[in-house]
Design a protein around this motif. Structure first.
Motif, short mmCIF file in Angstrom:
data_model
loop_
_atom_site.label_atom_id
_atom_site.label_comp_id
_atom_site.label_asym_id
_atom_site.label_seq_id
_atom_site.Cartn_x
_atom_site.Cartn_y
_atom_site.Cartn_z
N ILE A 1 0.90 -1.26 0.07
CA ILE A 1 0.07 -0.07 0.02
C ILE A 1 0.96 1.19 -0.04
O ILE A 1 0.44 2.30 -0.31
CB ILE A 1 -0.97 0.02 1.00
CG1 ILE A 1 -1.93 -1.21 1.29
CG2 ILE A 1 -2.00 1.27 1.15
CD1 ILE A 1 -2.87 -1.51 2.32
N GLY B 1 -4.15 -19.86 5.43
CA GLY B 1 -3.43 -19.78 4.42
C GLY B 1 -2.62 -18.57 4.28
O GLY B 1 -1.41 -18.77 4.16
N GLU C 1 0.69 -18.68 6.22
CA GLU C 1 1.98 -19.62 5.56
C GLU C 1 2.37 -18.76 4.25
O GLU C 1 3.57 -18.72 4.21
CB GLU C 1 1.27 -20.86 5.13
CG GLU C 1 0.74 -21.89 6.16
CD GLU C 1 -0.50 -21.60 6.70
OE1 GLU C 1 -1.16 -20.65 6.53
OE2 GLU C 1 -0.95 -22.45 7.69
N ARG D 1 3.45 -25.76 0.79
CA ARG D 1 2.52 -26.02 -0.25
C ARG D 1 1.45 -24.82 -0.45
O ARG D 1 0.86 -24.59 -1.54
CB ARG D 1 1.54 -27.16 0.14
CG ARG D 1 2.25 -28.58 -0.04
CD ARG D 1 1.46 -29.47 0.34
NE ARG D 1 0.27 -29.85 -0.02
CZ ARG D 1 -0.78 -30.71 0.44
NH1 ARG D 1 -0.58 -31.12 1.59
NH2 ARG D 1 -1.84 -30.76 -0.21
N VAL D 2 1.33 -24.09 0.52
CA VAL D 2 0.47 -23.01 0.49
C VAL D 2 0.64 -21.87 -0.76
O VAL D 2 -0.35 -21.63 -1.75
CB VAL D 2 0.28 -22.11 1.84
CG1 VAL D 2 -0.52 -21.08 1.58
CG2 VAL D 2 -0.40 -22.99 2.74
N ILE E 1 -0.75 -23.51 -3.66
CA ILE E 1 -2.51 -23.40 -3.32
C ILE E 1 -2.87 -22.15 -3.67
O ILE E 1 -3.82 -21.88 -4.65
CB ILE E 1 -2.75 -23.89 -2.17
CG1 ILE E 1 -2.53 -25.32 -1.74
CG2 ILE E 1 -4.26 -23.41 -1.84
CD1 ILE E 1 -2.88 -25.47 -0.27
N ILE F 1 -5.49 -20.87 -7.08
CA ILE F 1 -6.82 -20.07 -6.76
C ILE F 1 -6.77 -18.76 -7.46
O ILE F 1 -7.90 -18.11 -7.72
CB ILE F 1 -7.27 -20.09 -5.56
CG1 ILE F 1 -6.58 -19.58 -4.44
CG2 ILE F 1 -7.85 -21.68 -5.08
CD1 ILE F 1 -6.98 -19.93 -2.97
N LEU F 2 -5.34 -18.06 -7.29
CA LEU F 2 -5.52 -16.79 -7.77
C LEU F 2 -5.09 -16.66 -9.17
O LEU F 2 -4.37 -17.37 -9.72
CB LEU F 2 -4.22 -16.00 -7.16
CG LEU F 2 -4.09 -15.72 -5.71
CD1 LEU F 2 -2.84 -15.45 -5.25
CD2 LEU F 2 -5.21 -15.12 -5.11
N LYS F 3 -6.25 -16.09 -10.10
CA LYS F 3 -6.41 -16.08 -11.16
C LYS F 3 -5.56 -14.94 -11.98
O LYS F 3 -4.81 -15.12 -12.85
CB LYS F 3 -7.64 -16.00 -11.78
CG LYS F 3 -8.49 -17.13 -11.33
CD LYS F 3 -8.25 -18.37 -12.06
CE LYS F 3 -9.21 -19.58 -11.58
NZ LYS F 3 -8.78 -20.11 -10.19
N PHE F 4 -5.30 -13.72 -11.44
CA PHE F 4 -4.33 -12.61 -11.86
C PHE F 4 -4.48 -11.69 -10.71
O PHE F 4 -4.80 -11.98 -9.45
CB PHE F 4 -5.16 -12.14 -12.94
CG PHE F 4 -6.49 -11.39 -12.90
CD1 PHE F 4 -6.85 -10.16 -12.26
CD2 PHE F 4 -7.67 -12.21 -13.08
CE1 PHE F 4 -7.87 -9.78 -12.19
CE2 PHE F 4 -8.85 -11.88 -13.02
CZ PHE F 4 -9.17 -10.61 -12.61
N GLY F 5 -3.76 -10.62 -10.91
CA GLY F 5 -3.64 -9.64 -9.71
C GLY F 5 -1.88 -9.59 -9.46
O GLY F 5 -1.38 -10.60 -9.67
N ARG F 6 -1.88 -8.67 -8.52
CA ARG F 6 -0.56 -8.62 -8.15
C ARG F 6 0.22 -9.71 -7.43
O ARG F 6 1.24 -10.15 -7.36
CB ARG F 6 -0.18 -7.19 -7.29
CG ARG F 6 1.26 -6.77 -7.37
CD ARG F 6 1.39 -5.69 -6.21
NE ARG F 6 0.55 -4.53 -6.79
CZ ARG F 6 0.30 -3.53 -5.94
NH1 ARG F 6 0.83 -3.48 -4.58
NH2 ARG F 6 -0.36 -2.46 -5.91
N MET F 7 -0.63 -10.20 -6.40
CA MET F 7 -0.41 -11.19 -5.50
C MET F 7 0.03 -12.76 -6.48
O MET F 7 0.67 -13.28 -5.92
CB MET F 7 -1.55 -11.49 -4.65
CG MET F 7 -1.14 -11.52 -3.26
SD MET F 7 -2.51 -11.56 -1.98
CE MET F 7 -2.50 -13.24 -1.47
#
Lengths: 376, 327
Positions: free
Chosen positions: B90, B114, B117, B160-161, B164, B168-174
């Motif tokens: 931020i 999650g 981790e 493993r996280v 995972i 599940i994250l399809k896009f984005g900075r993360m």
């Protein structure tokens, strides 16, 4: 209460302690001891003690209860008056079973079971094992098919995690949080989060930026479905909690007499006492014992005397005496640390000691040996 | 992989079942590395009493504490890591705090799975990226990061996280950041997993499972095995021969019987106890040689299963000695 009466009177024994102290062996031995006395016992474990399971004739120990065959007892020369059953907990199956049980209809059920977010929280993530252990325990206790259930708790760094798991999951699924999460998602709809003004929307915009929208949609959808299930979920968690502090339940704390594990044990003990959980017994496992009452000094003196009489055997006598003295020192050290532990405890404790055996315990005969020490 | 080769890695995860001595061996490996001139940081995933035992003092959480000129220790803490991460994202620290202190956000974070981790691995990544010096002298702040993995049943599941989340994250900075974490974990040049075990059934089984998981589920490079708590053969060959000799000398046994209570039974019982334990250890070592990564570094059992800094230094010497071909 002495362990023998716990085994006779309680209907649930929760075996806890830090990793590597022999919880699984102690759990199995407790189960065997009660089965020998005529009770129908189920031992629930998380740890895949493969060799032990194999030797108990439990080749496919899965999420279902399996009875230990009579033949296995007969081979060890035992004839239990009761029955001994075993099962291995599987987090994912337990979770899925729970969803099936509390979901009102098939579509809700499938929506939860197929949600990627749900699939992830039930498998790899922290607390799910502990949660499913308590959930399974509750389910089994409700079915009332066993006189005694022995629960071998998951190995956690902080044995306390086990007690916190149901609460942590319940607060995670708390209705207020769900409403907060789902609200903006629903309101946003096609408009997108950008048009929302609440604090939640601000937080959402941050989350959206870092996580990507799809994730939030999965999470929100999960909560949305779960909103309806929450009451059932919370009610169960509350009952699990009740079951844990029920007078028919007792905790058995397993620890080695060596420092790191004793330290963890004392934390756990404090916690049990402060939460009014019924502590039944402390089991000191793998305690060094000496095969003599002689002191180290006496051994030294007798050794010197022996060498004088048998000078040709001096090498052997010295080596044997040094070894015996070491055994005595280790036994004394363990005795002292156990004594200190019991003395420092906030309340008087019942305890038993199981000696450090020559070999691993991995069969029925070995378990039976442990039983004898447990019974005192 | 040779034992020597692990000292060229940047990030070394130490895993194994609870109670096998991971913290002690992580510390010993870190110490061995700093003795070889490396600048090392030991990162502890869980705040454990063990590290504090070893150091003989309390150390603050989430603060690099230097304990030797080339060795620092650091205890990870997910909430602190999250705060640091949020501030980096931020940019305005006050806004990050505002966000995290939002009652509902913090409520949610208490329970959400999650992220702990994820930020833990994130902090490790961040530490390995940090550099000191400028221009030609620019180099990583730490040559080596030793990570004392958590002692839960599946001590590697925190690794493993990232996978995972990548899933599940399809896009984005993360999403791209998560990919960086995965790249780090899966780079065999940078990162390895060592396993610690005891010569006992369950720790050994767990070690086998963990190694398998590191290799196939997570695609990580596996390093070496540390076999802790090995009960050595109690007698030298000479002593053993002398004892056998004594046992077969009935005259001598009678003399002993007159001196010792119970005919000196305790002498032979105590010997049999320790010999049986040593034999059992050997059986498990043989099994480990077949099923765990080699080389296997054997470390002797030390009573009372608790080691201080001197003990760590002794183990570090053994590790460095094993390196010179002594193992």
């Amino acid at each position: 209460m002495a362990l023998a009466s716990l085994l006779k009177e309680k209907s649930i024994l929760v075996v806890c302690g830090s990793g590597g102290v022999g919880k699984t062996t102690i759990s199995a031995s407790l189960g065997l001891a009660a089965a020998m006395e005529g009770r129908k016992v189920l031992v629930c474990t998380i740890d895949p003690a493969k060799r032990l399971a194999d030797s108990l004739g439990l080749k496919e120990l899965g999420n279902r209860e399996t009875r230990i065959p009579d033949l296995v007892f007969a081979q060890a020369g035992l004839a239990p008056k009761g029955e001994l059953w075993g099962m291995m907990l599987d987090s994912k199956t337990t979770f899925d079973d729970l969803i099936c049980r509390i979901a009102p209809d098939e579509s809700v059920r499938n929506r939860v079971l197929c949600n990627p977010f749900y699939q992830n929280i039930t498998t790899a993530l922290a607390g799910s094992q502990e949660f499913s252990a308590t959930e399974k325990l509750f389910e089994l206790a409700c079915r009332n098919e066993y006189d005694l259930i022995v629960l071998d708790t998951p190995p956690t760094r902080h044995a306390l995690d086990f007690l916190d798991a149901p609460n942590r999951l319940t607060s995670f699924l708390d209705a207020k949080v769900i409403a907060w999460f789902v609200g903006p998602y629903l309101k946003a709809g096609k408009l997108g989060f950008r048009f929302l003004n609440s604090g939640a929307a601000m937080a959402f915009r941050v989350l959206e930026k870092v996580t990507g929208y799809q994730t939030l949609a999965d999470i929100a959808d999960f909560f949305l479905v779960f909103e309806g299930l929450y009451d059932g979920f919370a009610a169960r968690a509350a009952k699990v909690r009740q079951l844990m502090s029920d007078p028919a339940t007792a905790f058995v704390l397993v620890t080695s007499p060596q420092s790191p594990s004793l330290l963890e044990a004392s934390f756990f003990l404090e916690r049990l006492i402060s939460e009014n959980m019924p502590l039944g017994e402390v089991v000191f496992n793998r305690v060094y014992t000496a095969p003599t009452n002689l002191t180290s000094e006496e051994v030294q003196a007798l050794g010197r005397q022996s060498s004088e009489k048998l000078p040709t055997h001096k090498t052997a006598i010295d080596a044997l005496c040094a070894n015996l003295r070491l055994a005595i020192l280790l036994a004394e050290a363990d005795k002292r640390s156990i004594h200190r532990f019991l003395e420092q405890a906030a309340q008087p404790l019942e305890s038993v000691r199981v000696p450090f055996m020559r070999t691993d315990i991995h069969d029925m005969a070995g378990l039976h040996t442990v039983c004898r020490y447990l019974a005192g | 992989m040779s034992l020597e080769a692990i000292f060229d890695k940047r990030i070394i995860f130490m895993t194994g079942k609870g109670g096998v001595g991971k913290t002690t061996l992580s510390m010993a490996l870190a110490w061995a590395a700093q003795e070889r001139g490396k600048n090392v940081i030991l990162m502890e995933v869980d705040n454990s009493p063990n590290l504090r035992y070893i150091l003989g003092k309390d150390i603050p959480v989430y603060k690099e504490t230097r304990i030797a000129p080339r060795l620092a220790v650091f205890t990870l803490e997910p909430f602190k890591a999250l705060e640091e991460y949020a501030a980096l994202q931020i940019k305005v620290a006050a806004a990050a705090r505002l966000f995290l202190n939002n009652r509902l956000v913090s409520y949610f974070m208490q329970a959400a799975p999650g992220w702990r981790e994820l930020v833990t691995v994130g902090k490790i990544w961040h530490t390995h990226q940090r550099t000191v010096g400028r221009g030609k002298n620019k180099h990583p702040e730490y040559d080596m990061i030793v990570v004392d993995a958590p002692a839960t049943g599946h001590g590697l599941s925190f690794l493993r996280v990232p996978a995972i989340f990548a899933d599940i994250l399809k896009f984005g900075r993360m999403q791209s950041q998560t990919k960086d974490l995965l790249d780090m974990l899966r780079d065999p040049e940078r990162t390895i997993v060592n396993v610690v075990s005891l010569p006992e059934e369950m720790p050994l089984n767990e070690a086998v499972t963990l190694v398998e998981m590191a290799k196939s589920t997570m695609g990580m490079q596996v390093g070496v095995t540390f076999m802790n708590g090995v009960h050595p053969e109690p007698f030298s060959p000479d002593e053993k021969a002398a004892c056998d000799n004594l046992r077969s000398d009935s005259c001598a046994l009678e003399t002993l019987g007159n001196i010792w209570p119970c005919g000196g039974k305790a002498l032979f019982d105590a010997a049999a106890d320790r010999q049986a334990r040593a034999r059992m250890c050997q059986e498990y070592l043989d099994l480990a040689a077949k099923r765990l990564p080699t080389p296997i570094v054997e470390l002797p059992y030390e009573y009372p299963g608790r080691v201080d800094m001197d003990g760590v230094k002794r183990l570090a010497t053994l590790i460095n000695h094993a390196l010179c071909g002594g193992a």
